[in-house]
Design a protein around this motif. Structure first.
Motif, PDB file in Angstrom:
ATOM      1  N   TYR A 143       0.856  -1.186   0.000  1.00  0.00           N
ATOM      2  CA  TYR A 143       0.000   0.000   0.000  1.00  0.00           C
ATOM      3  C   TYR A 143       0.888   1.231   0.000  1.00  0.00           C
ATOM      4  O   TYR A 143       2.130   1.126   0.114  1.00  0.00           O
ATOM      5  N   TYR A 154      -5.614   5.289   4.695  1.00  0.00           N
ATOM      6  CA  TYR A 154      -6.191   4.159   5.425  1.00  0.00           C
ATOM      7  C   TYR A 154      -7.383   3.556   4.684  1.00  0.00           C
ATOM      8  O   TYR A 154      -7.601   2.333   4.741  1.00  0.00           O
ATOM      9  N   ARG A 158      -7.549  -0.348   3.489  1.00  0.00           N
ATOM     10  CA  ARG A 158      -8.615  -1.308   3.812  1.00  0.00           C
ATOM     11  C   ARG A 158      -9.231  -1.886   2.545  1.00  0.00           C
ATOM     12  O   ARG A 158      -9.522  -3.081   2.478  1.00  0.00           O
ATOM     13  N   GLU A 159      -9.425  -1.035   1.545  1.00  0.00           N
ATOM     14  CA  GLU A 159      -9.991  -1.515   0.282  1.00  0.00           C
ATOM     15  C   GLU A 159      -9.100  -2.591  -0.332  1.00  0.00           C
ATOM     16  O   GLU A 159      -9.585  -3.628  -0.799  1.00  0.00           O
ATOM     17  N   ALA A 161      -6.941  -4.474   1.287  1.00  0.00           N
ATOM     18  CA  ALA A 161      -6.985  -5.646   2.158  1.00  0.00           C
ATOM     19  C   ALA A 161      -8.215  -6.499   1.887  1.00  0.00           C
ATOM     20  O   ALA A 161      -8.131  -7.735   1.817  1.00  0.00           O
ATOM     21  N   GLU A 162      -9.355  -5.865   1.726  1.00  0.00           N
ATOM     22  CA  GLU A 162     -10.579  -6.617   1.471  1.00  0.00           C
ATOM     23  C   GLU A 162     -10.545  -7.269   0.097  1.00  0.00           C
ATOM     24  O   GLU A 162     -11.130  -8.339  -0.116  1.00  0.00           O
ATOM     25  N   ARG A 184      -7.178   1.726  12.986  1.00  0.00           N
ATOM     26  CA  ARG A 184      -7.721   1.651  11.627  1.00  0.00           C
ATOM     27  C   ARG A 184      -7.073   0.515  10.848  1.00  0.00           C
ATOM     28  O   ARG A 184      -7.732  -0.157  10.041  1.00  0.00           O
ATOM     29  N   ILE A 185      -5.800   0.299  11.079  1.00  0.00           N
ATOM     30  CA  ILE A 185      -5.133  -0.819  10.403  1.00  0.00           C
ATOM     31  C   ILE A 185      -5.620  -2.143  10.981  1.00  0.00           C
ATOM     32  O   ILE A 185      -5.823  -3.119  10.246  1.00  0.00           O
ATOM     33  N   ALA A 187      -8.581  -2.669  12.149  1.00  0.00           N
ATOM     34  CA  ALA A 187      -9.911  -2.884  11.582  1.00  0.00           C
ATOM     35  C   ALA A 187      -9.815  -3.457  10.171  1.00  0.00           C
ATOM     36  O   ALA A 187     -10.601  -4.336   9.789  1.00  0.00           O
ATOM     37  N   ALA A 188      -8.842  -2.963   9.385  1.00  0.00           N
ATOM     38  CA  ALA A 188      -8.639  -3.508   8.045  1.00  0.00           C
ATOM     39  C   ALA A 188      -8.200  -4.962   8.112  1.00  0.00           C
ATOM     40  O   ALA A 188      -8.632  -5.803   7.299  1.00  0.00           O
ATOM     41  N   ALA A 191     -11.190  -7.083   8.981  1.00  0.00           N
ATOM     42  CA  ALA A 191     -12.094  -7.205   7.838  1.00  0.00           C
ATOM     43  C   ALA A 191     -11.590  -8.219   6.825  1.00  0.00           C
ATOM     44  O   ALA A 191     -12.386  -8.850   6.118  1.00  0.00           O
ATOM     45  N   HIS A 196      -2.151  -8.860  12.182  1.00  0.00           N
ATOM     46  CA  HIS A 196      -1.619  -7.490  12.123  1.00  0.00           C
ATOM     47  C   HIS A 196      -0.298  -7.454  12.895  1.00  0.00           C
ATOM     48  O   HIS A 196      -0.261  -7.719  14.100  1.00  0.00           O
TER      49      HIS A 196
END
Length: 415
Positions: A143, A154, A158-159, A161-162, A184-185, A187-188, A191, A196
């Motif tokens: 990223y 961020y 996340r996008e 990661a998903e 926030r990371i 949470a990614a 998801a 992490h």
């Protein structure tokens, strides 16, 4: 530090060691990953523990005679737990990179996927660069920071990661001057059903002192170096919850290392005790204040700063707009001639080679250790500006070097 005993045995090495002490005393160390440890830490690292093999862990060694090695390692572990609030700590990694590799071994299989920050955007080799062991054995996607703001994007992280569903997301950086939003990371990662790993190698001291938010208790694994902003013995550290403790310990020994460097563990123990003192919190706060003073002065001189400034111990300068004909390598070389030691560094959107990039990275930990405060940092920024503005002018470089010598004498090291 005259190294008389070494000199009797090996004058050539004694000369080199004395020369290094003199070099440090007579230069401004501004490489963001360097610092000056105390004489107590150096004494511990030069101790008789260098003679002792201590494979295994306290009370579970492969060799006899480890009672004092056990005592030292247990002290280092307990002090690190107190500093960071970690459930489990392993103090045996030889470096921050060794700590990262151990986490990969503990949590992943060869060929698993990792999502990490691109090296030119502030990441680290051990996070998955293609030339590194990690890039060769894992499927790595990167990223980036937002090209307009210089901050981590961020939402895009996340996008991604998903979309790719990595097995691990790596956060924590080597040339990112802003606070990291660990939640926030995380949470990614959740998801994407990924682990992490937060690498706090550069900011171990800032996190310990509360000058930067901590990822401990948020990320699954936290790694770091123990010789940068924390000023302890050279090496690495791994922190995690109890559910990962056995896997992490096995990944170190027998997984990736043999006997630990117990003299370095002793240096870690001493440095951690120093970091638990109130004076260390003041030091860490000054590190950040000094970086902010540097950044402000550089802006006044018209420099473009990646992300516009800093929240941490470093400032990353992009020279392309203010000095389009001067590379980071040009600046580093000229500044070294004036006894200001920093490093050329890639910047987001790098257009030059990584071996002679477009930026310079400037750090404050070592100068803060010497006693520099905001006024001195502003003057140092002025000195750097004079040299960068005149990289080919030997008389300017000489004049700046003369002032550097005065500052070094004013703020002595290892009296």
């Amino acid at each position: 530090m005259d190294y008389d005993t070494v000199r009797e045995t090996d004058p050539a090495v004694a000369d080199a060691l004395s020369g290094e002490v003199e070099r440090q005393q007579e230069t401004l160390a501004m490489i963001a990953s360097e610092n000056h440890v105390s004489e107590a830490v150096m004494e511990a690292q030069g101790s008789a523990l260098t003679n002792k093999y201590a494979e295994g862990y306290p009370d579970q060694r492969y060799y006899a005679g480890c009672e004092y090695a056990d005592e030292v390692e247990e002290l280092a572990i307990e002090r690190a737990k107190e500093l960071y609030g970690a459930e489990h700590v392993n103090v045996q990694p030889h470096s921050g990179s060794s700590a990262n590799i151990a986490v990969y071994v503990a949590a992943l299989e060869p060929g698993d996927s990792i999502l990490s920050l691109d090296l030119t955007h502030g990441g680290h080799l051990s996070h998955g660069h293609h030339a590194n062991f990690v890039g060769e054995h894992f499927d790595v996607t990167h990223y980036e920071v937002d090209p307009e703001t210089g901050y981590i994007d961020y939402a895009a992280l996340r996008e991604t990661a998903e979309e790719i569903e990595p097995d691990m997301i790596v956060s924590g950086y080597s040339a990112y001057p802003r606070e990291v939003e660990w939640e926030r990371i995380q949470a990614a990662a959740e998801a994407a059903d990924a682990y992490h790993l937060a690498d706090i190698a550069h900011i171990t001291g800032l996190v310990a002192a509360g000058e930067h938010p901590s990822p401990v208790g948020i990320a699954d694994f936290v790694t770091g170096s123990t010789h940068k902003t924390i000023r302890a013995g050279r090496g690495g550290i791994i922190m995690c919850g109890e559910e990962f403790a056995s896997a992490v310990d096995k990944a170190i020994i027998p997984g990736t290392q043999g006997g630990p460097l117990m003299h370095n563990v002793a240096g870690k123990a001493v440095g951690f005790k120093e970091a638990l003192q109130p004076e260390f919190d003041s030091y860490a706060a000054q590190v950040v204040s000094n970086a902010e003073a540097l950044a402000e002065r550089f802006r006044e001189h018209g420099y473009e700063l990646v992300s516009g400034g800093t929240d941490t111990h470093l400032v990353l300068i992009d020279l392309r707009e203010s000095h389009p004909d001067t590379s980071g390598g040009d600046a580093e070389e000229a500044l070294a001639a004036a006894n200001i030691v920093l490093n050329a560094n890639t910047v987001p959107g790098e257009t030059r080679t990584p071996f002679d990039p477009s930026g310079i990275r400037v750090g404050t930990p070592a100068l803060t250790t010497r006693g520099f405060e905001e006024a001195e940092m502003r003057e140092v920024a002025d000195l750097i500006h004079r040299v960068v503005d005149n990289v080919d002018e030997e008389d300017v470089v000489y004049e700046v070097g003369e002032r550097v010598a005065e500052l070094c004498e004013q703020f002595p090291l290892y009296e």
